[in-house]
Design a protein around this motif. Sequence first.
Motif, PDB file in Angstrom:
ATOM      1  N   LEU A  58       0.823  -1.308  -0.127  1.00  0.00           N
ATOM      2  CA  LEU A  58       0.001   0.197   0.003  1.00  0.00           C
ATOM      3  C   LEU A  58       0.893   1.123   0.219  1.00  0.00           C
ATOM      4  N   ALA A  59       1.797   1.175   0.937  1.00  0.00           N
ATOM      5  CA  ALA A  59       2.800   2.237   0.997  1.00  0.00           C
ATOM      6  C   ALA A  59       3.525   2.700  -0.496  1.00  0.00           C
ATOM      7  N   ALA A  60       3.813   1.545  -1.173  1.00  0.00           N
ATOM      8  CA  ALA A  60       4.472   1.837  -2.425  1.00  0.00           C
ATOM      9  C   ALA A  60       3.877   2.162  -3.450  1.00  0.00           C
ATOM     10  N   VAL A  61       2.381   1.810  -3.475  1.00  0.00           N
ATOM     11  CA  VAL A  61       1.530   2.206  -4.373  1.00  0.00           C
ATOM     12  C   VAL A  61       1.234   3.877  -4.179  1.00  0.00           C
ATOM     13  N   PHE A  62       1.154   4.152  -2.996  1.00  0.00           N
ATOM     14  CA  PHE A  62       0.903   5.691  -2.587  1.00  0.00           C
ATOM     15  C   PHE A  62       2.191   6.485  -3.147  1.00  0.00           C
ATOM     16  N   GLU A  63       3.414   6.122  -2.921  1.00  0.00           N
ATOM     17  CA  GLU A  63       4.512   6.697  -3.180  1.00  0.00           C
ATOM     18  C   GLU A  63       4.576   6.966  -4.746  1.00  0.00           C
ATOM     19  N   ALA A  64       4.323   5.778  -5.640  1.00  0.00           N
ATOM     20  CA  ALA A  64       4.129   5.829  -6.830  1.00  0.00           C
ATOM     21  C   ALA A  64       3.204   6.792  -7.354  1.00  0.00           C
ATOM     22  N   VAL A  65       1.916   7.029  -6.911  1.00  0.00           N
ATOM     23  CA  VAL A  65       0.933   8.013  -7.255  1.00  0.00           C
ATOM     24  C   VAL A  65       1.531   9.368  -6.780  1.00  0.00           C
ATOM     25  N   PHE A  66       1.948   9.343  -5.783  1.00  0.00           N
ATOM     26  CA  PHE A  66       2.725  10.659  -5.341  1.00  0.00           C
ATOM     27  C   PHE A  66       3.703  11.457  -6.022  1.00  0.00           C
ATOM     28  N   ALA A  67       4.492  10.678  -6.523  1.00  0.00           N
ATOM     29  CA  ALA A  67       5.433  10.847  -7.577  1.00  0.00           C
ATOM     30  C   ALA A  67       5.193  11.206  -8.946  1.00  0.00           C
ATOM     31  N   LEU A  68       4.039  10.557  -9.433  1.00  0.00           N
ATOM     32  CA  LEU A  68       3.498  10.732 -10.635  1.00  0.00           C
ATOM     33  C   LEU A  68       2.757  12.242 -10.543  1.00  0.00           C
ATOM     34  N   HIS A  69       1.996  12.522  -9.453  1.00  0.00           N
ATOM     35  CA  HIS A  69       1.400  13.752  -9.383  1.00  0.00           C
ATOM     36  C   HIS A  69       2.366  14.893  -9.172  1.00  0.00           C
ATOM     37  N   THR A  70       3.386  14.443  -8.397  1.00  0.00           N
ATOM     38  CA  THR A  70       4.380  15.770  -8.241  1.00  0.00           C
ATOM     39  C   THR A  70       4.832  16.091  -9.628  1.00  0.00           C
ATOM     40  N   GLY A  71       5.493  15.186 -10.387  1.00  0.00           N
ATOM     41  CA  GLY A  71       6.276  15.251 -11.522  1.00  0.00           C
ATOM     42  C   GLY A  71       5.283  16.118 -12.490  1.00  0.00           C
ATOM     43  N   VAL A  72       3.861  15.824 -12.654  1.00  0.00           N
ATOM     44  CA  VAL A  72       3.097  16.368 -13.240  1.00  0.00           C
ATOM     45  C   VAL A  72       2.953  17.880 -13.265  1.00  0.00           C
ATOM     46  N   GLU A  73       2.912  17.979 -11.705  1.00  0.00           N
ATOM     47  CA  GLU A  73       2.393  19.424 -11.227  1.00  0.00           C
ATOM     48  C   GLU A  73       3.910  20.393 -11.623  1.00  0.00           C
ATOM     49  N   ARG A  74       4.819  19.564 -11.433  1.00  0.00           N
ATOM     50  CA  ARG A  74       6.127  20.477 -11.689  1.00  0.00           C
ATOM     51  C   ARG A  74       6.492  20.723 -13.167  1.00  0.00           C
ATOM     52  N   ILE A  75       5.993  19.747 -14.035  1.00  0.00           N
ATOM     53  CA  ILE A  75       6.222  20.344 -15.624  1.00  0.00           C
ATOM     54  C   ILE A  75       5.189  21.080 -15.909  1.00  0.00           C
ATOM     55  N   GLY A  76       3.917  21.115 -15.365  1.00  0.00           N
ATOM     56  CA  GLY A  76       2.969  22.215 -15.495  1.00  0.00           C
ATOM     57  C   GLY A  76       3.350  23.567 -15.220  1.00  0.00           C
ATOM     58  N   ARG A  77       4.111  23.789 -14.030  1.00  0.00           N
ATOM     59  CA  ARG A  77       4.602  25.060 -13.667  1.00  0.00           C
ATOM     60  C   ARG A  77       5.610  25.464 -14.387  1.00  0.00           C
ATOM     61  N   TYR A  78       6.452  24.648 -14.960  1.00  0.00           N
ATOM     62  CA  TYR A  78       7.561  24.986 -15.960  1.00  0.00           C
ATOM     63  C   TYR A  78       7.006  25.405 -17.206  1.00  0.00           C
ATOM     64  N   LEU A  79       6.021  24.953 -17.575  1.00  0.00           N
ATOM     65  CA  LEU A  79       5.228  25.446 -18.980  1.00  0.00           C
ATOM     66  C   LEU A  79       4.622  26.600 -18.734  1.00  0.00           C
ATOM     67  N   GLN A  80       4.037  27.004 -17.267  1.00  0.00           N
ATOM     68  CA  GLN A  80       3.422  27.920 -17.111  1.00  0.00           C
ATOM     69  C   GLN A  80       4.361  29.295 -17.166  1.00  0.00           C
ATOM     70  N   VAL A  81       5.654  29.153 -16.682  1.00  0.00           N
ATOM     71  CA  VAL A  81       6.413  30.171 -16.582  1.00  0.00           C
ATOM     72  C   VAL A  81       7.330  30.349 -17.659  1.00  0.00           C
ATOM     73  N   PHE A  82       7.748  29.257 -18.302  1.00  0.00           N
ATOM     74  CA  PHE A  82       8.532  29.492 -19.510  1.00  0.00           C
ATOM     75  C   PHE A  82       8.001  29.495 -20.901  1.00  0.00           C
ATOM     76  N   TYR A  83       6.743  29.173 -20.897  1.00  0.00           N
ATOM     77  CA  TYR A  83       6.041  28.876 -22.276  1.00  0.00           C
ATOM     78  C   TYR A  83       4.612  29.721 -22.475  1.00  0.00           C
ATOM     79  N   GLU A  84       4.123  29.939 -21.240  1.00  0.00           N
ATOM     80  CA  GLU A  84       2.727  30.554 -21.478  1.00  0.00           C
ATOM     81  C   GLU A  84       2.919  32.117 -21.503  1.00  0.00           C
ATOM     82  N   ASP A  85       2.901  32.837 -22.487  1.00  0.00           N
ATOM     83  CA  ASP A  85       3.084  34.277 -22.675  1.00  0.00           C
ATOM     84  C   ASP A  85       2.151  34.911 -21.707  1.00  0.00           C
ATOM     85  N   SER A  86       2.293  36.031 -20.985  1.00  0.00           N
ATOM     86  CA  SER A  86       1.465  36.861 -20.091  1.00  0.00           C
ATOM     87  C   SER A  86       0.249  37.305 -20.808  1.00  0.00           C
ATOM     88  N   PHE A  87       0.759  37.782 -22.146  1.00  0.00           N
ATOM     89  CA  PHE A  87      -0.401  38.353 -23.208  1.00  0.00           C
ATOM     90  C   PHE A  87      -1.188  37.243 -24.137  1.00  0.00           C
TER      91      PHE A  87
END
Length: 205
Positions: A58-87
């Motif tokens: 159960l702990a291993a499954v949770f850590e896998a889910v947590f790692a996947l979600h953390t990675g997705v969110e981090r990629i999203g913030r990278y795209l938000q800052v470096f690729y999404e133009d403010s205008f």
Amino acid sequence: MTPRELEEYRSLRATIHERGTTRVWTFVAGLSAWALLVVATAAVNASPAAALLPLLVLAAVFEAVFALHTGVERIGRYLQVFYEDSFAERRWEHTIMAFGRTFPGGGSDPLFASFFWMATAANLVPAILAAPRIEEWVLTGAAHALFLARVTVARGQSARQRPTDLERFERLKRDLAVDHDEVNTGANTGATELTERAEPVRPGS
């Protein structure tokens, strides 16, 4: 965007989609495997310490889910800052972040924390049926309590991740811009000095 930037953007958007889907299937498959282990443990009337094996799964499954979600969110913030133009008119990452702030609690838990909490409680059933001794209760109960605490802490980290990662990427972007300006300034200064030191070429030489 340059062709290289466009390719990176598309690749990262595809990664977000793939990891989001993988996160759900990891949860479903992992919870199914855990349930089979719990049933098997209860069926053979194993010792209370045997409940630690399905808890580990159960702990291993949770850590896998947590790692996947953390990675997705981090990629999203990278795209938000470096690729999404403010205008730009359409900015998915900016919009979804604003949606979360404006309408809190409007979505499901990406970590499935409530399911992991319930599964942890159910995981104790085989141990209870085995009539554990005091020392077995201490060992088994402490392990389950630690996992419950881990899920709670991770849920809090996940809730704070978006603004934290956004601030960090914005700082990195500013630092990279400063470094780039310093490199250009140094290159221009060096070129000017070389030009000033060069002797003019005399006619006929």
